[in-house]
Design a protein around this motif. Structure first.
Motif, short mmCIF file in Angstrom:
data_model
loop_
_atom_site.label_atom_id
_atom_site.label_comp_id
_atom_site.label_asym_id
_atom_site.label_seq_id
_atom_site.Cartn_x
_atom_site.Cartn_y
_atom_site.Cartn_z
N ILE A 190 -6.56 -17.63 11.31
CA ILE A 190 -7.20 -18.62 10.45
C ILE A 190 -7.24 -20.14 11.14
O ILE A 190 -5.46 -20.87 11.19
N PRO A 191 -8.14 -20.47 11.59
CA PRO A 191 -8.29 -21.64 12.24
C PRO A 191 -7.98 -22.96 12.07
O PRO A 191 -7.18 -23.94 12.04
N SER A 192 -7.79 -23.22 10.57
CA SER A 192 -8.07 -24.29 9.65
C SER A 192 -6.30 -24.37 9.41
O SER A 192 -5.57 -24.95 9.33
N GLU A 193 -5.00 -23.49 9.63
CA GLU A 193 -3.75 -23.66 9.49
C GLU A 193 -3.56 -23.04 10.43
O GLU A 193 -2.06 -23.08 10.98
N ASN A 194 -4.52 -22.65 12.13
CA ASN A 194 -3.96 -22.76 13.76
C ASN A 194 -2.42 -21.18 13.58
O ASN A 194 -1.84 -21.21 14.55
N LEU A 195 -3.08 -20.77 12.78
CA LEU A 195 -1.94 -19.53 12.90
C LEU A 195 -3.09 -17.35 12.91
O LEU A 195 -4.37 -17.89 12.86
N VAL A 196 -2.53 -17.39 13.45
CA VAL A 196 -2.49 -15.43 13.56
C VAL A 196 -1.56 -14.80 12.98
O VAL A 196 0.02 -15.24 13.30
N VAL A 197 -2.13 -13.61 12.55
CA VAL A 197 -1.36 -12.62 11.88
C VAL A 197 -1.77 -11.33 12.64
O VAL A 197 -2.73 -11.18 13.03
N VAL A 198 -0.40 -10.73 12.78
CA VAL A 198 -0.78 -9.22 13.44
C VAL A 198 -0.20 -8.78 12.58
O VAL A 198 1.29 -8.63 12.95
N ARG A 199 -0.48 -7.60 12.50
CA ARG A 199 0.61 -6.36 11.85
C ARG A 199 -0.49 -4.79 11.88
O ARG A 199 -1.63 -4.53 12.25
N ARG A 200 0.49 -4.31 13.07
CA ARG A 200 0.75 -2.67 13.42
C ARG A 200 0.45 -2.15 12.32
O ARG A 200 1.95 -1.89 11.13
N GLY A 201 0.28 -0.24 12.25
CA GLY A 201 1.04 0.13 11.73
C GLY A 201 0.10 2.09 12.15
O GLY A 201 -0.37 2.10 12.67
N TYR A 202 0.68 3.12 11.11
CA TYR A 202 0.14 4.55 11.14
C TYR A 202 -0.13 4.67 9.80
O TYR A 202 1.15 5.83 9.56
N ASP A 203 -0.93 3.93 9.31
CA ASP A 203 -1.32 3.89 7.68
C ASP A 203 -1.24 5.54 7.55
O ASP A 203 -2.35 6.29 8.79
N GLY A 242 0.64 -1.42 -0.20
CA GLY A 242 0.17 -0.06 -0.15
C GLY A 242 0.60 1.05 0.10
O GLY A 242 1.42 0.95 0.70
N SER A 243 0.38 2.48 -0.85
CA SER A 243 1.23 3.45 -1.05
C SER A 243 1.05 4.16 0.29
O SER A 243 2.11 4.68 0.42
N GLY A 244 0.49 3.76 1.02
CA GLY A 244 0.04 4.79 2.03
C GLY A 244 0.34 4.29 3.38
O GLY A 244 -0.24 4.47 4.91
N ALA A 245 0.81 2.96 3.04
CA ALA A 245 1.40 2.59 4.32
C ALA A 245 2.34 2.61 5.22
O ALA A 245 3.43 3.31 4.19
N ARG A 246 2.14 2.37 6.41
CA ARG A 246 3.45 2.74 7.21
C ARG A 246 3.63 1.40 8.88
O ARG A 246 3.13 2.08 9.55
N THR A 247 3.82 0.53 8.62
CA THR A 247 4.11 -0.70 9.69
C THR A 247 4.88 -0.03 10.75
O THR A 247 6.14 0.27 10.33
N SER A 248 4.28 -0.28 11.51
CA SER A 248 5.58 -0.20 12.57
C SER A 248 5.42 -1.56 13.61
O SER A 248 6.09 -1.97 14.34
N ALA A 249 4.78 -2.47 13.39
CA ALA A 249 5.08 -4.15 13.24
C ALA A 249 4.49 -5.45 13.15
O ALA A 249 2.93 -4.81 12.34
N VAL A 250 4.96 -5.89 13.08
CA VAL A 250 4.45 -7.16 12.29
C VAL A 250 4.37 -8.52 13.41
O VAL A 250 5.69 -8.53 13.53
N LEU A 251 3.93 -9.90 13.47
CA LEU A 251 3.76 -10.66 14.52
C LEU A 251 3.14 -11.98 13.76
O LEU A 251 1.99 -11.67 13.49
N ILE A 252 3.88 -13.26 14.08
CA ILE A 252 2.91 -14.56 13.24
C ILE A 252 3.01 -15.38 13.84
O ILE A 252 4.63 -15.80 14.23
#
Length: 460
Positions: free
Chosen positions: A427-440, A166-176
């Protein structure tokens, strides 16, 4: 004066009245001062951020209605008393935000002074802030900001901090993460696992989880009338709005053209009980989906009215949910009368959001205790009877659904989504959590969580 002229003049006066039905200059300045006070207070006392960080992140790239005014505001911080004061109107007026343990910052109403702080409920007075995150429940944790041994995943992670999604994306954190392992955890410079930032509308899914904990404890039922006291007159059709209608964004209430604009509560020092409860029905409850902050605030207001005291209610989310799962760096903020603003005003960390995701992957269980009802994940993931347009994710109970509308993601994918690019994807079928934080940046294409999660899944 002839009849035609009278009609013309009347029509002109009416048109003038309509065009002027907007905020006055004084109100806009009060909003800007309230926004500056609230965000500065929360960022300092919840997130341990510097004024330089606050200027760069919280107070830039924001809502255009107040952006220019906020840029001119000069917050005055009292570290000892946990206050932030912001003068406006040439210093003749000021807005005040005050911090409380666990509950974060509360914006006082226009006209309040620091002498009025004593009237704000403080049920956790003396409570010490949490220290270092203990890393539970994860048995394995990738080192923070370490390079992944999975080259494809490493590429995706690096791209998350660019304009790739995203051209306006400003990511501060990612956690998987899975329930057992933090696969990857990245932060921008100056951020740590303990750095809280505002969730914006991700708070709605946290609010739904608080409701779930209350359902588990038999304090409220989704299929019963919301029971808001303002709606108790036998002629009031709002008596028929159920808690489930509110969770589904299907109250049928008038929430203005843009239901996500609740400025008077969010930055004007207004009350949930004065704003959200006062609107009239437009359509029958349950017959229309419309995204509305008021529906979330009303769902929590309905829970509030089930408690004997505001103090008991204020403690409930922490005792029933947050503390149980280790969300110790989470601050659920309220208005000055003690109503949680769980449509937006929560400050929390990436790890705490991941913990909430893990709780749902574990069907509401945590260390053997059933915190959310059995079947709660299925309930919040079930498409509401009235749905958003086809070009949008579907909607359940305060969670977005990436079902058959989005074939590149598993059909059981659900997400909590918030302004400026806050995402918690489960995503229960993948037993997965994805977190993204930002200041878009407001008004520019933000971070595309769908494409990011798709690429994470391919890499894994």
């Amino acid at each position: 004066m002839n009849k035609t002229l009278k009609i013309t003049l009347a029509s002109g006066l009416l048109a003038t009245a309509v065009t002027q039905a907007e905020e006055t200059d004084t109100t806009l300045s009060a909003y800007a001062a309230g926004y500056t006070a609230g965000f500065t207070c929360s960022a300092i006392f919840n997130g341990d951020k510097s004024m330089e960080q606050i200027r760069e992140h919280e107070l830039s790239g924001i809502y255009s209605l107040i952006a220019d005014r906020v840029a001119q505001m000069e917050p005055r911080v009292d570290e000892q008393n946990h206050w932030v004061r912001v003068p406006y109107d040439n210093g003749n007026r000021e807005r005040i935000s005050v911090w409380r343990p666990k509950l974060g910052c509360v914006d006082l109403p226009v006209g309040a002074s620091v002498d009025d702080v004593k009237f704000v409920a403080d049920p956790f007075s003396g409570h010490k802030k949490a220290g270092k995150d203990n890393g539970q429940p994860w048995k394995q944790k990738a080192e923070v900001n370490s390079v992944s041994s999975n080259a494809q995943l490493e590429s995706v992670l690096q791209q998350a901090f660019t304009k790739k999604y995203g051209s306006g994306a400003r990511t501060s954190a990612v956690l998987i993460a899975t329930p057992d392992e933090i696969i990857a955890e990245r932060y921008i410079e100056g951020f740590t696992p303990e750095t809280a930032q505002r969730t914006w509308s991700v708070a709605k899914s946290i609010g739904a989880s608080v409701i779930g904990a209350a359902v588990q404890q038999d304090k409220i039922k989704p299929d019963e009338a919301a029971g808001i006291s303002n709606w108790s007159h036998p002629l009031d059709p709002r008596r028929h709005i159920t808690l489930e209608n509110l969770l589904h964004m299907a109250s049928g209430l008038d929430s203005n053209k843009a239901g996500n604009r609740t400025d008077r509560v969010y930055m004007g020092g207004g009350l949930v009980s004065d704003t959200a409860t006062e609107t009239a029905l437009e359509v029958a409850p349950g017959s229309r989906w419309k995204y509305a902050n008021n529906d979330t605030m009303l769902a929590l207001r309905a829970l509030h009215e089930r408690f004997d005291s505001t103090e008991e209610y204020l403690k409930f989310p922490y005792k029933a949910l947050l503390e149980k799962v280790g969300m110790n760096h989470t601050f659920a903020e309220t208005d000055w009368r003690g109503d949680f603003i769980l449509s937006s005003q929560v400050w929390t960390t990436s790890r705490d959001l991941a913990r909430l995701g893990v709780l749902h992957l574990q069907q509401g269980q945590w260390q053997g205790e059933q915190i959310l009802p059995e079947g709660w994940l299925e309930y919040i993931s079930m498409p509401a009877p009235a749905q958003p347009p086809e070009n949008s994710p579907g909607y359940g109970a305060q969670w977005w659904l990436y079902n058959e509308r989005f074939p590149e993601l598993p059909d059981d994918t659900i997400a909590a989504r918030g302004n400026r690019g806050q995402f918690l994807v489960v995503i229960p079928s993948e037993n997965l959590v994805v977190v993204r934080r930002g200041y878009d940046i407001a008004g520019e294409p933000g971070f595309n969580e769908h494409d990011f999660v798709r690429d994470v899944l391919k890499a894994l």
